[in-house]
Scaffold this motif. Structure first.
Motif, PDB file in Angstrom:
ATOM      1  N   ILE A   2      -0.556  72.597  29.910  1.00 53.86           N
ATOM      2  CA  ILE A   2      -1.517  72.193  28.891  1.00 53.86           C
ATOM      3  C   ILE A   2      -1.609  73.335  27.881  1.00 53.86           C
ATOM      4  CG2 ILE A   2      -3.923  71.568  28.415  1.00 53.86           C
ATOM      5  CD1 ILE A   2      -2.565  69.486  30.110  1.00 53.86           C
ATOM      6  N   LYS A   3      -1.381  73.028  26.609  1.00 52.62           N
ATOM      7  CA  LYS A   3      -1.434  74.041  25.564  1.00 52.62           C
ATOM      8  C   LYS A   3      -2.713  73.864  24.756  1.00 52.62           C
ATOM      9  CE  LYS A   3       3.560  74.175  25.189  1.00 52.62           C
ATOM     10  NZ  LYS A   3       4.733  73.945  24.343  1.00 52.62           N
ATOM     11  N   ILE A   4      -3.429  74.990  24.577  1.00 52.35           N
ATOM     12  CA  ILE A   4      -4.629  75.001  23.750  1.00 52.35           C
ATOM     13  C   ILE A   4      -4.563  76.213  22.827  1.00 52.35           C
ATOM     14  CG2 ILE A   4      -6.025  73.873  25.538  1.00 52.35           C
ATOM     15  CD1 ILE A   4      -7.407  76.627  25.980  1.00 52.35           C
ATOM     16  N   GLU A   5      -5.496  76.283  21.903  1.00 52.46           N
ATOM     17  CA  GLU A   5      -5.659  77.479  21.084  1.00 52.46           C
ATOM     18  C   GLU A   5      -6.947  78.146  21.531  1.00 52.46           C
ATOM     19  OE1 GLU A   5      -6.755  78.227  16.534  1.00 52.46           O
ATOM     20  OE2 GLU A   5      -4.861  77.150  16.811  1.00 52.46           O
ATOM     21  N   LEU A   6      -6.847  79.381  21.960  1.00 53.10           N
ATOM     22  CA  LEU A   6      -7.999  80.128  22.466  1.00 53.10           C
ATOM     23  C   LEU A   6      -8.244  81.332  21.571  1.00 53.10           C
ATOM     24  CD1 LEU A   6     -10.131  80.520  24.718  1.00 53.10           C
ATOM     25  CD2 LEU A   6      -8.416  81.862  25.942  1.00 53.10           C
ATOM     26  N   ASN A   7      -9.364  81.330  20.876  1.00 56.57           N
ATOM     27  CA  ASN A   7      -9.700  82.402  19.932  1.00 56.57           C
ATOM     28  C   ASN A   7      -8.547  82.681  18.968  1.00 56.57           C
ATOM     29  OD1 ASN A   7     -12.156  82.546  21.161  1.00 56.57           O
ATOM     30  ND2 ASN A   7     -11.798  84.488  22.165  1.00 56.57           N
ATOM     31  N   GLY A   8      -7.933  81.589  18.484  1.00 52.42           N
ATOM     32  CA  GLY A   8      -6.889  81.699  17.473  1.00 52.42           C
ATOM     33  C   GLY A   8      -5.494  81.964  17.999  1.00 52.42           C
ATOM     34  N   GLU A   9      -5.326  82.061  19.319  1.00 51.82           N
ATOM     35  CA  GLU A   9      -4.013  82.336  19.900  1.00 51.82           C
ATOM     36  C   GLU A   9      -3.597  81.210  20.839  1.00 51.82           C
ATOM     37  OE1 GLU A   9      -3.653  86.193  21.650  1.00 51.82           O
ATOM     38  OE2 GLU A   9      -4.772  87.156  20.038  1.00 51.82           O
ATOM     39  N   ALA A  10      -2.300  80.903  20.864  1.00 54.03           N
ATOM     40  CA  ALA A  10      -1.774  79.880  21.762  1.00 54.03           C
ATOM     41  C   ALA A  10      -1.925  80.328  23.210  1.00 54.03           C
ATOM     42  CB  ALA A  10      -0.302  79.606  21.448  1.00 54.03           C
ATOM     43  N   LYS A  11      -2.356  79.424  24.059  1.00 56.36           N
ATOM     44  CA  LYS A  11      -2.554  79.722  25.490  1.00 56.36           C
ATOM     45  C   LYS A  11      -2.099  78.507  26.287  1.00 56.36           C
ATOM     46  CE  LYS A  11      -4.647  82.298  28.699  1.00 56.36           C
ATOM     47  NZ  LYS A  11      -4.088  83.531  29.143  1.00 56.36           N
ATOM     48  N   GLU A  12      -1.439  78.745  27.406  1.00 55.59           N
ATOM     49  CA  GLU A  12      -0.973  77.664  28.271  1.00 55.59           C
ATOM     50  C   GLU A  12      -1.620  77.773  29.644  1.00 55.59           C
ATOM     51  OE1 GLU A  12       3.282  77.552  28.542  1.00 55.59           O
ATOM     52  OE2 GLU A  12       3.518  77.007  26.444  1.00 55.59           O
ATOM     53  N   PHE A  13      -1.983  76.614  30.190  1.00 54.92           N
ATOM     54  CA  PHE A  13      -2.532  76.525  31.541  1.00 54.92           C
ATOM     55  C   PHE A  13      -1.694  75.519  32.315  1.00 54.92           C
ATOM     56  CE2 PHE A  13      -6.025  78.037  28.984  1.00 54.92           C
ATOM     57  CZ  PHE A  13      -6.654  78.958  29.788  1.00 54.92           C
ATOM     58  N   ASP A  14      -1.608  75.698  33.631  1.00 54.83           N
ATOM     59  CA  ASP A  14      -0.834  74.782  34.466  1.00 54.83           C
ATOM     60  C   ASP A  14      -1.387  73.368  34.433  1.00 54.83           C
ATOM     61  OD1 ASP A  14       0.966  76.750  35.248  1.00 54.83           O
ATOM     62  OD2 ASP A  14      -0.226  77.311  37.005  1.00 54.83           O
ATOM     63  N   GLU A  15      -2.713  73.264  34.321  1.00 59.23           N
ATOM     64  CA  GLU A  15      -3.360  71.952  34.295  1.00 59.23           C
ATOM     65  C   GLU A  15      -4.674  72.052  33.545  1.00 59.23           C
ATOM     66  OE1 GLU A  15      -4.134  70.938  38.345  1.00 59.23           O
ATOM     67  OE2 GLU A  15      -5.306  72.725  38.717  1.00 59.23           O
ATOM     68  N   ALA A  16      -5.204  70.906  33.151  1.00 58.30           N
ATOM     69  CA  ALA A  16      -6.522  70.886  32.511  1.00 58.30           C
ATOM     70  C   ALA A  16      -7.554  71.298  33.557  1.00 58.30           C
ATOM     71  CB  ALA A  16      -6.828  69.495  31.975  1.00 58.30           C
ATOM     72  N   MET A  17      -8.585  71.989  33.102  1.00 58.62           N
ATOM     73  CA  MET A  17      -9.666  72.412  33.990  1.00 58.62           C
ATOM     74  C   MET A  17     -10.960  72.377  33.204  1.00 58.62           C
ATOM     75  SD  MET A  17      -8.875  76.538  34.243  1.00 58.62           S
ATOM     76  CE  MET A  17      -7.157  76.372  34.648  1.00 58.62           C
ATOM     77  N   THR A  18     -12.065  72.494  33.921  1.00 59.11           N
ATOM     78  CA  THR A  18     -13.344  72.523  33.213  1.00 59.11           C
ATOM     79  C   THR A  18     -13.448  73.823  32.415  1.00 59.11           C
ATOM     80  OG1 THR A  18     -14.606  73.610  34.959  1.00 59.11           O
ATOM     81  CG2 THR A  18     -14.478  71.182  35.041  1.00 59.11           C
TER      82      THR A  18
END
Length: 101
Positions: A2-18
């Motif tokens: 799962i790719k998101i933007e965290l504080n303006g930087e790309a971040k990847e997580f293995d799965e969605a989480m709360t």
């Protein structure tokens, strides 16, 4: 992944989480942060219920205590996050005051 933007930087997580799980993974204490998801302030009471989605834009503001409480902030020390929360940083200190929540 799962790719998101965290504080303006790309971040990847293995799965969605709360959001609470994400904060824990990143080493933040939920009671010491303000969180914005896709330009919307998320109430702390919902951190454990809301999961982030692919492409979400997450902003985390971490509160730090300390500093000289007698110092007054100038207009130049103010900024607004998502038109909903005003952050006032005191020059030459570590203190940040949040108003408008």
């Amino acid at each position: 992944m799962i790719k998101i933007e965290l504080n303006g930087e790309a971040k990847e997580f293995d799965e969605a989480m709360t959001l609470a799980e994400m904060l824990g993974t990143l080493g933040f204490q939920p009671e010491r942060v303000a969180l914005e998801r896709n330009r919307e302030i998320v109430p702390r009471s919902l951190y454990g219920e809301i999961k982030f989605d692919e492409g979400d834009k997450i902003e985390v503001v971490h509160f730090i205590g300390g500093g000289d409480h007698s110092t007054k902030a100038s207009h130049d020390d103010q900024f607004t996050v998502g038109d909903k929360i005003e952050i006032v940083g005191l020059a030459d200190t570590q203190e940040t005051t949040v108003t408008g929540v």
